[in-house]
Design an enzyme around this catalytic site. Structure first.
Site, PDB file in Angstrom:
ATOM      1  N   TYR B 115       0.841  -1.196   0.000  1.00 59.72           N
ATOM      2  CA  TYR B 115       0.000   0.000   0.000  1.00 59.72           C
ATOM      3  C   TYR B 115       0.874   1.244   0.000  1.00 59.72           C
ATOM      4  O   TYR B 115       1.911   1.286   0.678  1.00 59.72           O
ATOM      5  CB  TYR B 115      -0.889   0.047   1.248  1.00 59.72           C
ATOM      6  CG  TYR B 115      -2.050  -0.911   1.208  1.00 59.72           C
ATOM      7  CD1 TYR B 115      -3.275  -0.517   0.708  1.00 59.72           C
ATOM      8  CD2 TYR B 115      -1.905  -2.210   1.671  1.00 59.72           C
ATOM      9  CE1 TYR B 115      -4.347  -1.396   0.677  1.00 59.72           C
ATOM     10  CE2 TYR B 115      -2.971  -3.102   1.636  1.00 59.72           C
ATOM     11  CZ  TYR B 115      -4.186  -2.686   1.137  1.00 59.72           C
ATOM     12  OH  TYR B 115      -5.241  -3.562   1.095  1.00 59.72           O
ATOM     13  N   TYR B 154      -0.344 -10.063   0.188  1.00 60.62           N
ATOM     14  CA  TYR B 154       0.644  -9.543   1.143  1.00 60.62           C
ATOM     15  C   TYR B 154       0.567 -10.296   2.470  1.00 60.62           C
ATOM     16  O   TYR B 154      -0.479 -10.848   2.818  1.00 60.62           O
ATOM     17  CB  TYR B 154       0.500  -8.037   1.334  1.00 60.62           C
ATOM     18  CG  TYR B 154      -0.820  -7.515   1.858  1.00 60.62           C
ATOM     19  CD1 TYR B 154      -1.123  -7.528   3.211  1.00 60.62           C
ATOM     20  CD2 TYR B 154      -1.752  -6.964   0.978  1.00 60.62           C
ATOM     21  CE1 TYR B 154      -2.315  -7.012   3.685  1.00 60.62           C
ATOM     22  CE2 TYR B 154      -2.957  -6.453   1.449  1.00 60.62           C
ATOM     23  CZ  TYR B 154      -3.234  -6.476   2.802  1.00 60.62           C
ATOM     24  OH  TYR B 154      -4.416  -5.968   3.270  1.00 60.62           O
ATOM     25  N   ARG B 164      -2.740 -12.376   3.059  1.00 59.54           N
ATOM     26  CA  ARG B 164      -4.004 -11.954   2.486  1.00 59.54           C
ATOM     27  C   ARG B 164      -4.073 -12.367   1.024  1.00 59.54           C
ATOM     28  O   ARG B 164      -3.116 -12.189   0.280  1.00 59.54           O
ATOM     29  CB  ARG B 164      -4.152 -10.419   2.528  1.00 59.54           C
ATOM     30  CG  ARG B 164      -4.293  -9.754   3.880  1.00 59.54           C
ATOM     31  CD  ARG B 164      -5.475 -10.229   4.694  1.00 59.54           C
ATOM     32  NE  ARG B 164      -6.748 -10.402   3.989  1.00 59.54           N
ATOM     33  CZ  ARG B 164      -7.599  -9.425   3.719  1.00 59.54           C
ATOM     34  NH1 ARG B 164      -7.350  -8.194   4.074  1.00 59.54           N
ATOM     35  NH2 ARG B 164      -8.731  -9.682   3.108  1.00 59.54           N
ATOM     36  N   HIS B 167      -7.103  -8.568  -2.900  1.00 56.88           N
ATOM     37  CA  HIS B 167      -8.431  -8.012  -2.600  1.00 56.88           C
ATOM     38  C   HIS B 167      -8.456  -6.520  -2.876  1.00 56.88           C
ATOM     39  O   HIS B 167      -7.430  -5.842  -2.842  1.00 56.88           O
ATOM     40  CB  HIS B 167      -8.809  -8.281  -1.140  1.00 56.88           C
ATOM     41  CG  HIS B 167      -7.864  -7.646  -0.163  1.00 56.88           C
ATOM     42  ND1 HIS B 167      -6.677  -8.225   0.192  1.00 56.88           N
ATOM     43  CD2 HIS B 167      -7.905  -6.469   0.492  1.00 56.88           C
ATOM     44  CE1 HIS B 167      -6.027  -7.447   1.043  1.00 56.88           C
ATOM     45  NE2 HIS B 167      -6.742  -6.355   1.234  1.00 56.88           N
ATOM     46  N   HIS B 169     -10.484  -3.060  -1.475  1.00 54.91           N
ATOM     47  CA  HIS B 169     -11.349  -2.519  -0.435  1.00 54.91           C
ATOM     48  C   HIS B 169     -12.384  -1.605  -1.086  1.00 54.91           C
ATOM     49  O   HIS B 169     -12.027  -0.752  -1.909  1.00 54.91           O
ATOM     50  CB  HIS B 169     -10.540  -1.700   0.568  1.00 54.91           C
ATOM     51  CG  HIS B 169      -9.571  -2.513   1.384  1.00 54.91           C
ATOM     52  ND1 HIS B 169      -9.854  -2.968   2.636  1.00 54.91           N
ATOM     53  CD2 HIS B 169      -8.311  -2.935   1.104  1.00 54.91           C
ATOM     54  CE1 HIS B 169      -8.812  -3.641   3.111  1.00 54.91           C
ATOM     55  NE2 HIS B 169      -7.853  -3.633   2.204  1.00 54.91           N
TER      56      HIS B 169
END
Ligand SMILES: [Fe+3]
Lengths: 180, 248
Positions: B115, B154, B164, B167, B169
């Site tokens: 991120y 990640y 994870r 995905h 959000h």
């Protein structure tokens, strides 16, 4: 026949690049003479500040209207949209600048935070609630108090409202799903 | 996966335990343990009083969303690295009525699973051409559409090295404050799906399945991107809901 809803998932820790926006906590138009400040802390079950919560407020305008106005993400400095979004800071503190609602005597509040599978709804009663308020009347006195903002002693036009997510003094959260 | 996985760079190997190790996971575990209320939420009797503020919600318009805000591949001077995708679908209430003109927000990791956020310590590369945040308004039929790149997996930094699945959000608004939804979308066939701890927080298998998009070749741009379809159903009452006799 109803469609099954899409489940909620946590907001996680990384929403900061996407959701907060400039002057998101300034619902009151700039310099408005009737502007008030509402502020407080968000705390977890051990009383520790929650530094990554996102608070969203929705409320009636001073004239009681609930129609809102577009432009919620681009503050033009003049329009009252009824909506605000403010993240907590490192100390778990937030500040909202807004106008007191007419009609429904509260601000609807939606709390998002990492670790919550689903956001939490509550209410912030900022003006004297009418004696017949159905929600407040149904709550025991100690729990009712968690929904009442307090005028801050010695500070004009300033109210305090803390959110306790869990444990002693836990804020009353609301379930809107009873309609299924 | 968009990025090939070369052998880890020695410098990254050294960074990882300190940067993405116990402390990050401990903070997440603390949040899960200490933030969920212990008391049940207080049911609001429905249909709610018509003056209940929660039966209406904020209004968004073209002033709130720029014409390129839905295209996460065009927010910088250069192209982001990764597999370009289109993600699109329809937002409705539980009666299938379109949610029109409402705000949809999206955020995600880059193709390497990182991120562009200061708290993300995963030692995968940042992409100078990718911020990973977008927004759009639903159209008159409740449809939304984003152009982006497929995010990478990640690690959670947990002792057992949980990761994870890829995905996106999502944040959505309905016509009522009670219809607010924040959730995550997954990709079909991802081998990390069955063990994803966050997705598995949804206990019902059928509900979990609704978080997974479907490959839809008609949504992609020929020769440029693959399309994924993900339709979203918002829950919760609204003023129009109770008008028509309540949800019971
Ligand atoms: Fe994520």
């Amino acid at each position: 026949m109803l469609l099954p809803p899409t489940p909620s998932q946590t907001i996680g820790p990384y929403y900061g690049t996407a959701l907060p926006f400039p002057r998101g906590g300034d619902a009151a138009p700039a310099g408005h003479p009737a502007a008030v400040a509402l502020h407080g802390h968000v705390r977890d079950g051990e009383g520790a500040p929650v530094p990554d919560a996102l608070l969203e407020f929705w409320q009636a305008a001073p004239d009681g209207s609930l129609t809102g106005a577009p432009g919620s993400l681009r503050r033009d400095g003049e329009t009252f949209t009824g909506w605000a979004r403010v993240p907590t800071d490192r100390d778990g503190h937030y500040v909202l600048r807004t106008l007191l609602p007419g009609g429904a005597p509260y601000l609807a509040l939606c709390v998002h935070a990492r670790g919550l599978n689903r956001h939490l709804f509550t209410r912030v009663y900022v003006t004297d609630p009418p004696p017949g308020d159905a929600l407040l009347a149904a709550l025991p006195a100690d729990r009712r108090a968690t929904l009442l903002a307090r005028p801050e002693a010695g500070r004009r036009d300033t109210y305090r409202f803390d959110v306790k997510l869990q444990g002693e003094g836990e804020t009353v959260f609301l379930d809107w799903s009873a309609g299924d | 996966m968009a990025l090939s996985e070369p052998a880890p760079h020695p410098a990254q190997e050294q960074i990882r335990p300190a940067a993405a190790g116990d402390s990050a996971f401990a903070a997440a575990a603390r949040a899960v343990a200490l933030r969920a209320p212990l008391k049940p939420a207080v049911p609001v009797p429905l249909p709610a009083a018509p003056e209940a503020a929660e039966l209406t919600g904020p209004v968004f318009g073209t002033a709130d969303v720029g014409p390129l805000d839905h295209d996460l591949t065009r927010q910088h001077h250069g192209e982001p690295i990764g597999e370009r995708i289109v993600v699109a679908g329809r937002v409705t209430d539980r009666r299938g009525r379109p949610v029109r003109g409402q705000l949809v927000e999206l955020w995600q990791a880059n193709a390497a699973g990182r991120y562009a956020h200061p708290l993300d310590r995963h030692p995968a590369p940042l992409d100078p051409h990718f911020t990973g945040a977008g927004r759009c308004l639903t159209d008159g039929d409740g449809r939304y559409r984003f152009v982006t790149i497929r995010p990478g997996a990640y690690p959670l930094g947990s002792p057992d090295d949980a990761w994870r699945a890829s995905h996106l959000h999502f944040s959505l608004f309905g016509t009522a404050f009670t219809q607010r939804l924040v959730t995550q979308m997954y990709f079909p066939g991802d081998p990390l799906l069955p063990a994803d701890l966050i997705r598995n927080a949804v206990s019902d298998a059928a509900a979990r399945a609704r978080l997974v998009s479907a490959l839809d070749r008609t949504l992609g741009e020929p020769g440029r991107s693959l399309g994924y379809r993900w339709d979203i159903v918002l829950d919760g009452p609204s003023a129009t809901w109770t008008e028509t006799g309540g949800a019971r």
